[in-house]
Design a protein around this motif. Structure first.
Motif: not given
Length: 192
Positions: A61-72
């Protein structure tokens, strides 16, 4: 820019889940004099697998927030884009599920009632946060489609999306008072 985002994401992983699923359970186990190497057995192996699964869910989930969501994962530094890939395609808050699984696995591994009670408390707090936290700050966009907003700031997880002739429409549950937000290629428009 991506390096700075990666550092912020790492910082918030250590700060938030690191505290909730690491430091506080460690303190509870130490206070209960339960901090020991668990006996090797079927229950311990199952608890360890459950803990690893919870940690992997959290990290994905952290990776998805980083890669797709451009956030933390931090509410003060949320994703700029709505994340609907990975585990977020199946459940609204898989990160919270991963943290709860990790804490429950720790309680199982160390056979700690206090840690199990703490897991229930965290579950209740996660629920209250999801229900009560104003989601007006979520400005997620998927292919130009913004998140639906309600007067209370809650985000509807059952949003149906359709694409018709260069126009994206977000339909929300009217029973909760959601207002549809329409996005065209020229910009975003909200109905009042």
């Amino acid at each position: 820019m991506r390096l700075l985002l990666a550092l912020r994401a790492l910082f918030f992983v250590l700060l938030l889940p690191g505290t909730v699923a690491g430091y506080i359970p460690f303190s509870i186990l130490r206070a209960g004099n339960l901090l020991r190497v668990p006996d090797l057995g079927l229950a311990s192996v199952c608890a360890a697998v459950f803990a690893i699964t919870g940690a992997l869910v959290l990290l994905r989930c952290v990776w998805d927030f980083f890669a797709a969501g451009k956030g933390t994962l931090a509410p003060i530094d949320p994703p700029r884009f709505l994340v609907v890939r990975g585990l977020y395609r199946f459940t609204r808050n898989p990160m919270y599920n991963g943290v709860i699984a990790l804490i429950l696995a720790e309680a199982w591994l160390f056979r700690s009632i206090g840690l199990a009670e703490y897991a229930v408390l965290v579950l209740i707090l996660f629920h209250l946060f999801v229900v009560l936290y104003p989601r007006v700050t979520v400005r997620g966009v998927v292919s130009g489609l913004p998140a639906c907003r309600s007067p209370l700031g809650l985000h509807d997880s059952a949003v149906s999306r359709e694409h018709r002739e260069h126009r994206l429409t977000c339909r929300c549950s009217w029973s909760l008072g959601f207002k549809p937000i329409t996005t065209t290629r020229e910009g975003t428009k909200c109905r009042s």
